[in-house]
Every structure is written in structure tokens, then in C-alpha cells.
Design a protein around this motif. Structure first.
Motif, short mmCIF file in Angstrom:
data_model
loop_
_atom_site.label_atom_id
_atom_site.label_comp_id
_atom_site.label_asym_id
_atom_site.label_seq_id
_atom_site.Cartn_x
_atom_site.Cartn_y
_atom_site.Cartn_z
N SER A 14 -5.05 3.00 -5.64
CA SER A 14 -4.97 1.84 -6.52
C SER A 14 -5.12 0.62 -5.83
O SER A 14 -5.78 -0.51 -6.11
CB SER A 14 -3.74 1.75 -7.59
OG SER A 14 -2.35 1.86 -6.56
N VAL A 15 -4.56 0.62 -4.56
CA VAL A 15 -4.80 -0.61 -3.74
C VAL A 15 -6.06 -0.44 -2.67
O VAL A 15 -5.55 0.39 -1.68
CB VAL A 15 -3.47 -0.97 -3.03
CG1 VAL A 15 -3.65 -2.27 -1.99
CG2 VAL A 15 -2.28 -1.38 -3.93
N SER A 63 2.75 1.75 -3.60
CA SER A 63 1.63 1.78 -4.65
C SER A 63 1.02 3.17 -4.91
O SER A 63 1.30 3.91 -4.26
CB SER A 63 0.66 0.76 -4.50
OG SER A 63 0.96 -0.66 -4.57
N LYS A 64 0.50 3.40 -6.33
CA LYS A 64 -0.15 4.60 -6.46
C LYS A 64 -1.32 4.72 -5.68
O LYS A 64 -2.12 3.80 -5.17
CB LYS A 64 -0.82 4.61 -7.82
CG LYS A 64 -1.26 5.76 -8.30
CD LYS A 64 -1.61 5.68 -9.81
CE LYS A 64 -2.19 7.23 -10.40
NZ LYS A 64 -2.78 6.90 -11.77
N ARG A 67 0.94 -1.17 0.05
CA ARG A 67 -0.12 -0.12 0.17
C ARG A 67 0.86 1.26 -0.14
O ARG A 67 0.61 2.42 -0.68
CB ARG A 67 -0.75 0.00 1.33
CG ARG A 67 -1.89 1.15 1.23
CD ARG A 67 -2.88 1.09 2.53
NE ARG A 67 -3.52 -0.37 2.79
CZ ARG A 67 -3.15 -1.25 3.49
NH1 ARG A 67 -2.18 -0.89 4.35
NH2 ARG A 67 -3.56 -2.28 3.63
#
Length: 523
Positions: free
Chosen positions: A429-430, A425-426, A422
Motif C-alpha cells: 500500500s505504501v 501498513s498493508k 511502511r
């Protein structure tokens, strides 16, 4: 630092004195914590248990060999024993009036027994009647046959109806030999389910509602007044379930993921459907049973221990285990909430106190007052670090402690990995899941069953019930005839002698790697 009370009406060291009394009371509670009471020895592993509907100290037990037994737990004596089924007994349930009880076995039979006749025949108050005096009552008063194996049974609280589960969930009337209704949750609607059901239970308060679990990792809610079905898909299989006897909307289940879950059936569509996750076991949890008060339930596991959980707490209040205790297959609370029965694979039913340090027997007024005072002190100071540490500490076997450490490492590493994913990531996105959302895939609403298909399935069951006894008798005759033929026919000795002579003469040949044959006698 000294704690003082400057109120002139109170003692200056009242809090310090009460804290010391609470600490001593907590230590003494652990010193006198001896939960084991006794055991009921069987000849085979325990598969099912049930409370007697009228007698407080009587319980029924079923084994994997199909033996049904009535026990007097206060005397630890066997009062009645019969070979009820040809194979192991799946479930034992009393009816709504308390006059009869039902058993289901792996032999596809449902049998009803007279509870009152058995109790009268083995009355322990009669000096002429001893243990086993009711063994002559070995025949059931009624029998139903099904075309598939039945794995569970539950009786309606007020009506003469009961449910069975297996390849189908069927509703039976005690006055009819065929099922009244078939509940199908498969997509085909052809009268057969996509997977077999494991357990089924009626709600004891809202008696028209019942729940079942199947091998497809699903928890299904039904209402016998309507056709709508609510199906909840879990990530691992549910082994058993039980309704809270005091709150109709609370349902608890045990799973193969070593946990127990408490659901609020009013919010099955919401993310808050799981009220609490009960952790502590280190192997698959196989069975559970609620106390009559509805505040606690007991679970049994393959880690050879039983745990007592409060409904709103994730950590177990107590854990019981024994040196010779094997995999636990069945657990049961007594009707007065004072004892717990656990049946395991070592052919024993163990009797435990539901509160490990509770004194058994008669007590005078002074003892009762002292016990109430110590309980109030422990409750007042239960959040103090030292008292909480002493009250929560339990001696566990090495296997359970090692497995608990390993599971803790697995959970922490998994949480750390999810956090790293998490973080790197972008944003957005998650999508993370909360702790209460992870065990569940979601709710699956399925269409109602076609009534024509249901009627065809019931007619098929009716035809099977008519010819079931004839087929069973024919199979028995066929087996006996085959056994008799095997006993009469002897093995042909002449052929064996010819084969041995040919081998000695070298007629058997082997093929060498080049393809030519060599005589075996030359090798």
C-alpha cells in the motif's frame, strides 16, 4: 601485529614504511593547506563574474549598482571600470570569437563591449599605461533593448547568436535588433511563459542544445533545431545551472534545498536521471561553475562558504570560508583550473587556490618528484581509516556545524518515520521513493508553440524596440521636470497656521462612549 613481507626481492617492512610515509604526507598536506590568496575590493555587492576570453589572469565583474570592472588577478589591480547599467548586472558573457563580450542588467538593456580595444588600452606591459588607463572607453559598441527584465545570457560557441531569459527565453542574432525566435513552454502558447526564467546556458559541445530554469521549480531542455521541449519538475527552485565542458550529457544544477544535483540528460524520462546528489551546504545554494577539466565544480551558498565537488561524489572535496565572508552570489573557476573566484555580499571577490595545499611559484625537479611521490602514497592508502579521517577533517564555523547537526537530525527522523509507516501498513500500500527520486516530481512534455502566436509575439517585440528609446527619453524629461517643480513649490504655511489655531481654540471634538460629543479642550 607486525606486517612482514617474505618476498626476498622486497624489503620485509615495505608496506609498513609506505603507510607511515602516506600518513605523514596526509598530515603535512593539511598543515600546508592555506587556500586564501587575495581579494579584489569593490564598492558594492558582486552580482556576476566572467573569464576574459584571451587573457588568463583577467576577469570581469559586475555589481548591484551596475558597475562593470576588469581586474588583473595576478596584480590584484583594477584595470578598467565603467558604469555599464543603471541597476545591477545579471550576467556577463564573451562571444564566440573572443573579440567582444555582452552584459545584461536590470534596466532591460543588452550591451556589447569591445574586448580587444579595452585590453589594448590597459596593456600592463606598456610603462605609460597604468590601472584605469582604459576608463575613457565607457561607451558600448552596440545596445539592444527588451520590453521585459532580462535575468540571464548565454552565447553560442560557434555562431553569432545568444540567448536571454526573463519572462521569455529569446534567441538573438548579433546583427539584428530584434529577437530571432521566442521559446515558450507555457500551456497557453500566447508568447508568454507561466513563470520567469532564472538562468539559461548553451551546451558547449552539443551547441544546439541549451537548458534553462525558472521560478516554477522547473528545469527545461531545448533544441534550437526542433520544437520539442523536455520539462522536469523539481520540488524546490533551481537557482543556477551549468553544463559539463567535457561531457555533453552531464548537467549540474543548484537548488534551494541546500543541495546540488548532477543529471544525465539522456535519461530524463527514467528514474536514474539524477547521477549524484551533492550535499554539505546548510543554506540555499545560489551559484556554481565547472572547472575547465570537467571533473569538478564549485558551488556558493548563503551559508557564507564555497564547496568543491567532484562530479561523481556526493561529499565535497574541500570547503572554503572566511570570518568576514558574507552570502556568496557568484563563483568562477580560472581558465587554468588553478584558482577559484568567489564574489559575495561584503563587496569582495576572494581569490582561492583550487587545491589548498598546492605550492605556488617555481619548483625544481626534486620538489616536483617529492610532491608526486606523496600524492601517489596518499592515493594508495586513502581508504585506511586514520588517513581517511585526517584527509576529510575540516574546521568549520559554529553556525555551519550547528545547522549540519540539525539537518542530520531532521533527515534521520524523517527516514525513521517513513520506515515506521511502511512497516505498519498493508504490504504494497505504501510505495517508497529512492533517495535519487525524492527531489523530482516528474517529466512534463508539453505541446509545441503555435507559429502564428510566436510571429505575433516577435512583431510586438519589434514594435517595442523601435519606440523604446523615445519612451526612455520621455521618462527622463518627465522625472527632471517633476524634480524641478518640487524644488520650486514650497509648502503652504497659511493652512498649517489655521489648523494649529483651530486646535488651540478647542474646535476639534471627540466622541465619548455614550455617543455625545465632548470638547477636546475640556479633556
Amino acid at each position: 601485529m607486525i606486517m612482514r613481507n617474505y618476498d626476498p626481492d622486497l624489503h620485509p617492512f615495505r608496506d609498513a614504511r609506505n603507510y607511515k610515509l602516506a600518513l605523514n604526507a596526509t598530515k603535512l598536506e593539511r598543515v600546508f593547506a592555506k587556500p586564501y590568496v587575495g581579494c579584489l575590493v569593490h564598492g558594492e555587492s558582486i552580482s556576476a563574474m566572467a573569464r576574459h576570453p584571451e587573457m588568463l589572469n583577467y576577469i570581469f565583474s559586475g555589481t548591484y549598482e551596475g558597475q562593470l570592472t576588469l581586474w588583473d588577478t595576478s596584480l590584484e589591480k583594477q584595470m578598467w571600470k565603467v558604469q555599464a547599467h543603471n541597476s545591477h548586472i545579471w550576467s556577463i558573457t564573451a562571444d564566440c570569437k573572443g573579440e567582444t563580450f555582452y552584459t545584461v542588467g536590470h534596466d532591460k538593456a543588452i550591451k556589447r563591449w569591445s574586448c580587444s580595444n579595452i585590453t589594448e588600452a590597459c596593456d600592463r606591459m606598456d610603462v605609460l599605461k597604468g590601472p584605469g588607463s582604459a576608463n575613457h572607453l565607457s561607451e558600448p559598441i552596440d545596445t539592444w533593448l527588451c520590453d521585459t527584465v532580462i535575468s540571464g545570457l548565454s552565447h553560442h560557441r560557434y555562431q553569432n547568436e545568444f540567448l536571454t531569459c526573463g519572462e521569455r527565453v529569446l534567441l538573438w542574432d548579433s546583427e539584428k535588433k530584434v529577437p530571432v525566435r521566442s521559446f515558450d513552454w507555457s500551456d497557453t502558447g500566447g508568447g508568454e511563459a507561466s513563470s520567469s526564467a532564472i538562468a539559461v546556458k548553451f551546451n558547449m559541445i552539443d551547441t544546439n542544445v541549451f537548458a534553462s530554469c525558472d521560478h516554477d521549480n522547473s528545469l527545461i531542455l531545448y533544441d534550437i533545431r526542433a520544437k520539442d521541449v523536455k520539462k522536469l519538475k523539481m520540488k524546490l527552485r533551481i537557482n543556477d545551472l551549468s553544463w559539463n565542458p567535457t561531457e555533453s550529457f552531464i548537467l549540474s544544477v543548484v537548488s534551494d534545498d541546500y543541495n546540488a544535483y548532477t543529471f544525465d540528460v539522456r535519461m530524463m524520462d527514467a528514474d536514474r536521471r539524477i547521477v549524484c546528489i551533492h550535499q554539505g551546504h546548510t543554506s540555499a545554494v545560489t551559484c556554481l561553475d565547472y572547472s575547465p577539466t570537467g571533473q569538478e565544480f564549485v558551488t556558493g551558498s548563503f551559508d557564507r562558504s564555497i564547496r568543491i565537488f567532484r562530479v561523481d561524489e556526493g561529499r565535497s572535496r574541500d570547503v572554503y570560508h572566511g570570518k568576514r565572508m558574507h552570502k556568496v552570489t557568484s563563483v568562477l573557476f580560472s581558465s587554468d583550473d588553478k584558482f577559484i573566484y568567489s564574489g559575495s555580499a561584503d563587496h569582495n571577490i576572494r581569490i582561492w587556490k583550487s587545491r589548498a595545499s598546492e605550492k605556488m611559484g617555481l619548483m625544481n625537479a626534486r620538489e616536483k618528484l617529492a610532491i608526486d611521490l606523496s600524492r601517489q602514497l596518499r592515493e594508495t592508502y586513502k581508504d585506511m581509516p586514520e588517513i581517511r579521517r585526517i584527509a576529510r577533517h575540516r574546521h568549520l564555523p559554529k553556525s555551519i556545524r550547528a545547522a549540519a547537526k540539525e539537518h542530520h537530525l531532521i533527515r534521520t527522523s524523517r527516514a525513521r518515520k517513513e520506515e515506521n509507516v511502511r512497516r505498519h501498513s498493508k504490504p504494497g500500500s505504501v510505495v517508497g521513493e529512492s533517495r535519487l527520486e525524492k527531489p523530482v516530481f516528474g517529466v512534463q512534455d508539453e505541446e509545441a508553440v503555435d507559429p502564428l502566436a510566436e510571429q505575433a509575439a516577435l512583431k510586438k517585440l519589434e514594435k517595442f524596440a523601435v519606440g523604446a528609446k523615445k519612451r526612455m527619453e520621455a521618462r527622463k524629461k518627465e522625472r527632471t521636470s517633476i524634480k524641478n517643480k518640487k524644488m520650486k513649490v514650497s509648502s503652504p504655511k497659511g493652512e498649517e497656521e489655521n489648523i494649529s489655531e483651530e486646535k488651540n481654540n478647542g474646535k476639534f471634538k471627540k466622541k465619548n462612549p455614550k455617543g455625545s460629543f465632548k470638547d477636546e479642550s475640556l479633556l
